[in-house]
Design a protein around this motif. Structure first.
Motif, PDB file in Angstrom:
ATOM      1  N   ALA A  71       0.837  -1.204   0.000  1.00  0.00           N
ATOM      2  CA  ALA A  71       0.000   0.000   0.000  1.00  0.00           C
ATOM      3  C   ALA A  71       0.865   1.244   0.000  1.00  0.00           C
ATOM      4  CB  ALA A  71      -0.909  -0.006   1.218  1.00  0.00           C
ATOM      5  N   PHE A  72       0.845   1.966  -1.113  1.00  0.00           N
ATOM      6  CA  PHE A  72       1.565   3.236  -1.201  1.00  0.00           C
ATOM      7  C   PHE A  72       0.677   4.340  -0.646  1.00  0.00           C
ATOM      8  CE2 PHE A  72       2.105   7.230  -3.421  1.00  0.00           C
ATOM      9  CZ  PHE A  72       3.445   7.495  -3.202  1.00  0.00           C
ATOM     10  N   THR A  73       1.226   5.157   0.235  1.00  0.00           N
ATOM     11  CA  THR A  73       0.439   6.216   0.864  1.00  0.00           C
ATOM     12  C   THR A  73       1.372   7.318   1.350  1.00  0.00           C
ATOM     13  OG1 THR A  73      -0.945   6.745   2.796  1.00  0.00           O
ATOM     14  CG2 THR A  73       0.531   4.866   3.020  1.00  0.00           C
ATOM     15  N   HIS A  74       0.831   8.521   1.480  1.00  0.00           N
ATOM     16  CA  HIS A  74       1.616   9.609   2.057  1.00  0.00           C
ATOM     17  C   HIS A  74       1.339   9.757   3.557  1.00  0.00           C
ATOM     18  CE1 HIS A  74       3.235  11.077  -1.743  1.00  0.00           C
ATOM     19  NE2 HIS A  74       2.052  10.860  -2.275  1.00  0.00           N
ATOM     20  N   CYS A  75       0.476   8.896   4.106  1.00  0.00           N
ATOM     21  CA  CYS A  75       0.034   9.053   5.498  1.00  0.00           C
ATOM     22  C   CYS A  75       0.615   7.955   6.381  1.00  0.00           C
ATOM     23  CB  CYS A  75      -1.492   8.990   5.575  1.00  0.00           C
ATOM     24  SG  CYS A  75      -2.309  10.177   4.496  1.00  0.00           S
ATOM     25  N   ARG A  76       1.312   8.369   7.429  1.00  0.00           N
ATOM     26  CA  ARG A  76       1.945   7.405   8.327  1.00  0.00           C
ATOM     27  C   ARG A  76       0.926   6.488   8.998  1.00  0.00           C
ATOM     28  NH1 ARG A  76       3.890  11.872  12.883  1.00  0.00           N
ATOM     29  NH2 ARG A  76       1.838  12.251  13.792  1.00  0.00           N
ATOM     30  N   ASP A  77      -0.261   7.017   9.291  1.00  0.00           N
ATOM     31  CA  ASP A  77      -1.291   6.197   9.948  1.00  0.00           C
ATOM     32  C   ASP A  77      -1.712   5.037   9.045  1.00  0.00           C
ATOM     33  OD1 ASP A  77      -2.429   8.288  12.285  1.00  0.00           O
ATOM     34  OD2 ASP A  77      -1.659   9.251  10.462  1.00  0.00           O
ATOM     35  N   VAL A  78      -1.750   5.295   7.756  1.00  0.00           N
ATOM     36  CA  VAL A  78      -2.145   4.236   6.822  1.00  0.00           C
ATOM     37  C   VAL A  78      -1.041   3.178   6.731  1.00  0.00           C
ATOM     38  CG1 VAL A  78      -2.874   3.709   4.466  1.00  0.00           C
ATOM     39  CG2 VAL A  78      -3.577   5.863   5.533  1.00  0.00           C
ATOM     40  N   VAL A  79       0.206   3.617   6.720  1.00  0.00           N
ATOM     41  CA  VAL A  79       1.330   2.669   6.697  1.00  0.00           C
ATOM     42  C   VAL A  79       1.186   1.689   7.859  1.00  0.00           C
ATOM     43  CG1 VAL A  79       3.829   2.415   7.004  1.00  0.00           C
ATOM     44  CG2 VAL A  79       2.936   4.259   5.564  1.00  0.00           C
ATOM     45  N   VAL A  80       0.946   2.245   9.046  1.00  0.00           N
ATOM     46  CA  VAL A  80       0.838   1.418  10.249  1.00  0.00           C
ATOM     47  C   VAL A  80      -0.366   0.479  10.155  1.00  0.00           C
ATOM     48  CG1 VAL A  80       0.310   1.501  12.722  1.00  0.00           C
ATOM     49  CG2 VAL A  80       2.075   3.018  11.749  1.00  0.00           C
ATOM     50  N   ALA A  81      -1.496   1.025   9.732  1.00  0.00           N
ATOM     51  CA  ALA A  81      -2.723   0.212   9.686  1.00  0.00           C
ATOM     52  C   ALA A  81      -2.597  -0.933   8.681  1.00  0.00           C
ATOM     53  CB  ALA A  81      -3.922   1.100   9.344  1.00  0.00           C
ATOM     54  N   VAL A  82      -1.973  -0.666   7.529  1.00  0.00           N
ATOM     55  CA  VAL A  82      -1.823  -1.713   6.511  1.00  0.00           C
ATOM     56  C   VAL A  82      -0.897  -2.818   7.017  1.00  0.00           C
ATOM     57  CG1 VAL A  82      -0.829  -2.243   4.246  1.00  0.00           C
ATOM     58  CG2 VAL A  82      -2.326  -0.258   4.505  1.00  0.00           C
ATOM     59  N   SER A  83       0.256  -2.437   7.536  1.00  0.00           N
ATOM     60  CA  SER A  83       1.210  -3.462   7.981  1.00  0.00           C
ATOM     61  C   SER A  83       0.632  -4.274   9.141  1.00  0.00           C
ATOM     62  CB  SER A  83       2.544  -2.813   8.377  1.00  0.00           C
ATOM     63  OG  SER A  83       3.259  -2.393   7.221  1.00  0.00           O
ATOM     64  N   LYS A  84      -0.103  -3.598  10.034  1.00  0.00           N
ATOM     65  CA  LYS A  84      -0.692  -4.339  11.161  1.00  0.00           C
ATOM     66  C   LYS A  84      -1.810  -5.281  10.699  1.00  0.00           C
ATOM     67  CE  LYS A  84      -0.681  -2.346  15.370  1.00  0.00           C
ATOM     68  NZ  LYS A  84      -0.799  -1.306  16.443  1.00  0.00           N
ATOM     69  N   ALA A  85      -2.421  -4.974   9.549  1.00  0.00           N
ATOM     70  CA  ALA A  85      -3.496  -5.831   9.032  1.00  0.00           C
ATOM     71  C   ALA A  85      -2.952  -6.961   8.169  1.00  0.00           C
ATOM     72  CB  ALA A  85      -4.497  -4.997   8.238  1.00  0.00           C
ATOM     73  N   GLY A  86      -1.625  -7.079   8.077  1.00  0.00           N
ATOM     74  CA  GLY A  86      -1.047  -8.195   7.337  1.00  0.00           C
ATOM     75  C   GLY A  86      -0.492  -7.837   5.978  1.00  0.00           C
ATOM     76  N   GLY A  87      -0.698  -6.580   5.545  1.00  0.00           N
ATOM     77  CA  GLY A  87      -0.122  -6.124   4.283  1.00  0.00           C
ATOM     78  C   GLY A  87       1.234  -5.481   4.510  1.00  0.00           C
ATOM     79  N   TYR A  88       1.617  -4.586   3.580  1.00  0.00           N
ATOM     80  CA  TYR A  88       2.929  -3.944   3.679  1.00  0.00           C
ATOM     81  C   TYR A  88       2.753  -2.472   3.320  1.00  0.00           C
ATOM     82  CZ  TYR A  88       8.042  -3.544   3.254  1.00  0.00           C
ATOM     83  OH  TYR A  88       9.358  -3.204   3.427  1.00  0.00           O
ATOM     84  N   GLY A  89       2.789  -1.593   4.330  1.00  0.00           N
ATOM     85  CA  GLY A  89       2.648  -0.155   4.097  1.00  0.00           C
ATOM     86  C   GLY A  89       3.926   0.452   3.551  1.00  0.00           C
ATOM     87  N   VAL A  90       3.782   1.380   2.618  1.00  0.00           N
ATOM     88  CA  VAL A  90       4.941   2.069   2.030  1.00  0.00           C
ATOM     89  C   VAL A  90       4.679   3.576   2.083  1.00  0.00           C
ATOM     90  CG1 VAL A  90       6.378   2.348  -0.022  1.00  0.00           C
ATOM     91  CG2 VAL A  90       5.331   0.122   0.459  1.00  0.00           C
ATOM     92  N   LEU A  91       5.567   4.302   2.762  1.00  0.00           N
ATOM     93  CA  LEU A  91       5.388   5.744   2.907  1.00  0.00           C
ATOM     94  C   LEU A  91       6.019   6.490   1.734  1.00  0.00           C
ATOM     95  CD1 LEU A  91       4.288   7.922   4.954  1.00  0.00           C
ATOM     96  CD2 LEU A  91       6.706   8.245   5.603  1.00  0.00           C
ATOM     97  N   GLY A  92       5.229   7.275   1.035  1.00  0.00           N
ATOM     98  CA  GLY A  92       5.750   8.139  -0.018  1.00  0.00           C
ATOM     99  C   GLY A  92       6.471   9.316   0.611  1.00  0.00           C
ATOM    100  N   ALA A  93       7.768   9.434   0.311  1.00  0.00           N
ATOM    101  CA  ALA A  93       8.600  10.396   1.042  1.00  0.00           C
ATOM    102  C   ALA A  93       8.787  11.714   0.304  1.00  0.00           C
ATOM    103  CB  ALA A  93       9.960   9.772   1.320  1.00  0.00           C
ATOM    104  N   VAL A  94       8.380  11.804  -0.947  1.00  0.00           N
ATOM    105  CA  VAL A  94       8.813  12.934  -1.784  1.00  0.00           C
ATOM    106  C   VAL A  94       8.467  14.293  -1.183  1.00  0.00           C
ATOM    107  CG1 VAL A  94       6.753  13.062  -3.291  1.00  0.00           C
ATOM    108  CG2 VAL A  94       8.984  13.733  -4.183  1.00  0.00           C
TER     109      VAL A  94
END
Lengths: 375, 375
Positions: free
Chosen positions: A17-40
């Motif tokens: 899951a590509f996202t600019h939001c840290r909360d989404v990164v955490v929620a995805v990884s905790k749900a079994g996926g892999y959060g990716v923070l867009g850093a640009v």
């Protein structure tokens, strides 16, 4: 929905899951996926704060960081520091272009104070400004993947990331680009079809994915562009991908910082309402069509600048999208893929992952029925 | 690879093959698929000859006929006979446009005798000229399906076809068009993604197919746009389609009448070498990019005319593609989808069907492995 890449990265589902939001990164990884923070969009200092926050909240789960080092951009051969390059690039933005952008916003009633117009910021769009982001990311052990959104990462960066025991990924829109990534030693290739939100090529996912899989085998491929359901992930895996790389869906979760105004705009849009436009970043990037994108298409107006100059102009529209959502509705930056036509509501991140897994199982079950009925 | 639509049509595999060549229709249906003859280029008399030939060679297998009645075209409200309409439309072609087309061919060294330039022919592009084709098709009992390539068929035509015990299909590029087809009583909806060869919209298959499936359920949907392997059919079925509608692949079989020059052009092309162009038919149609398509994009040259006027001009280039393949190589009509990037050789039709079935079984087998490994 468990492929070899899940074991390599220690995750349950190959849902990236590509996202600019840290909360989404955490929620995805905790749900079994892999959060990716867009850093640009972050300065190195801001990025450090975001990654620390993620580290504190994500438990033992891994996550990734996405940077942008384009294969070609204005000033790329300068060998300057980020600060020097910023000054050079600022001097290259024609005043006429900047004023045209400002006028567009003012004409739409968007408040635009001289001190907060967010124009002329370079952000992480170059090797000079992305390299410090990578250095910070590597100081965080839970960051197990660095992805480059727009080209093959520089050789020394690939070596540095791999020497730190992390994986390198890179997006592509053609088998030729995929070959270049693989030859450079990239660990995971992300094949993004023309349906995708953000920067994308013109070749559709159904055609692109299997071509890239065959081109770089046995290097694992993630399928991007048009992922918004478990059925679409089943299609991707049937075409040889080891997982799905998704972006648009994560604009539509409760944990995202996107404004309710923007989320409603996405809900109202059909798949025919997106356009590949150079009007925000200087390279073709898929987003919702609106007055801003149309204005930069009009041959009577200034042409969009190259990357990263155009974003130094459009940054004020991006900022207004967040700060003044009601006023900027017709000139907002709404990057999203054609999958936007599927969105009906805002969901919890964990509910999206659960839904996708259920849909995947249903889709593959249907295929089994058809396969067994083969005469 | 056996879905309910197979039983409804009495076929083994839900592989629908659109082609202009009668030999391919026969070969596909005999191999267990369903051949569909594109009728637009035939006069009613020629069509009768083609269908008689197919009837003699196809055994007990069924097949279909594809016609073109666009939702909108020049002269559509005239209520004229085909002959009258042809005269009206011929008078609407500006001489400047016709001369520009002729000059393009001459400049490329294409022989162009005044008596065989194939310009100003209307063909089957209108209700007036397609209706006689349908009447002929219905006299052939093995024709069990009539498909309309560019819009919802007229109400009385749908009734007539269904009253004769045949099915009606129609192509679409959006859920909205699919809804219109379903409401009109169309039996089978063909959802064609933007990857597709010939007339197509802009929404990619991976996004379009499931949206159309959900929009018109329980009406069966065939997936078009990007079908060139059994893996791609597996993806289509995972997304809820009951079968695949394919076109490009059948240009690349031994039974096709396409010239070796054209087939080599397709082999040499990548998926990025196609373009949606109005330069042959007047509506956006995917084909290989070449000097002809580029010339009609140039704003200094005449604009392409609307449908069916543009084909009255481009018909001479289409004819040259077949008659003078070497001379016309840079101005030829090479309609094909992005799947062209997958083509490596010319195959026998039966070998293609066998390959697709094998690939389908492998792809679904891989999915099973992934599904069973779900933790």
């Amino acid at each position: 929905m468990h492929t070899p890449i899940c074991d390599e990265l220690g995750i349950e589902f190959p849902i990236f899951a590509f996202t600019h939001c840290r909360d989404v990164v955490v929620a995805v990884s905790k749900a079994g996926g892999y959060g990716v923070l867009g850093a640009v969009g972050f300065t190195p200092e801001q990025l450090e704060i975001e990654l620390n926050w993620i580290d504190e909240h994500i438990g033992d789960h891994p996550y990734g960081v996405d940077i942008v080092i384009p294969n070609k951009y204005e000033g790329m051969d300068s060998n300057m520091s980020g600060e020097e390059l910023t000054k050079l690039l600022q001097s290259m933005v024609p005043n006429e272009t900047l004023e045209f952008g400002r006028k567009l916003l003012r004409d739409h009633g968007v408040p635009l104070a001289e001190d907060d117009d967010n124009s002329l910021q370079l952000l992480g769009w170059t090797e000079a400004t992305a390299t410090p982001q990578v250095e910070i990311a590597l100081q965080h052990p839970k960051v197990t993947l660095i992805a480059n959104a727009l080209g093959t990462p520089p050789k020394d960066m690939i070596e540095k990331i791999q020497a730190a025991g992390r994986k390198v990924a890179a997006l592509c829109g053609s088998p030729k680009q995929a070959r270049k990534h693989a030859d450079a030693g990239v660990d995971i290739i992300i094949a993004q079809g023309g349906e995708g939100g953000g920067h994308c090529g013109e070749v559709g996912s159904i055609v692109l994915w299997p071509q890239v899989v065959k081109e770089v085998a046995p290097v694992p491929v993630l399928a991007a562009g048009g992922i918004g359901s478990g059925e679409q992930i089943a299609a991707a895996l049937a075409l040889g991908a080891q997982g799905a790389w998704s972006g648009s869906q994560w604009l539509m979760v409760e944990e995202a910082e996107n404004t309710p105004v923007q989320q409603q705009t996405y809900i109202d849009a059909s798949s025919r309402d997106t356009v590949r436009s150079r009007s925000f970043t200087g390279k073709p990037c898929r987003m919702l069509r609106n007055d801003w994108t149309e204005a930069w298409e009009n041959p009577e107006n200034p042409d969009p600048l190259g990357m990263p100059l155009q974003y130094m102009v459009s940054g004020m529209a991006v900022a207004a999208t967040h700060k003044h959502p009601d006023e900027s509705i017709d000139v907002a930056f709404n990057p999203v893929g054609q999958v936007v036509g599927q969105f009906r509501k805002v969901e919890k991140t964990s509910a999206v992952i659960e839904r996708w897994v259920t849909e995947y199982i249903e889709a593959t079950g249907n295929l089994d029925t058809f396969a067994n009925a083969t005469t």
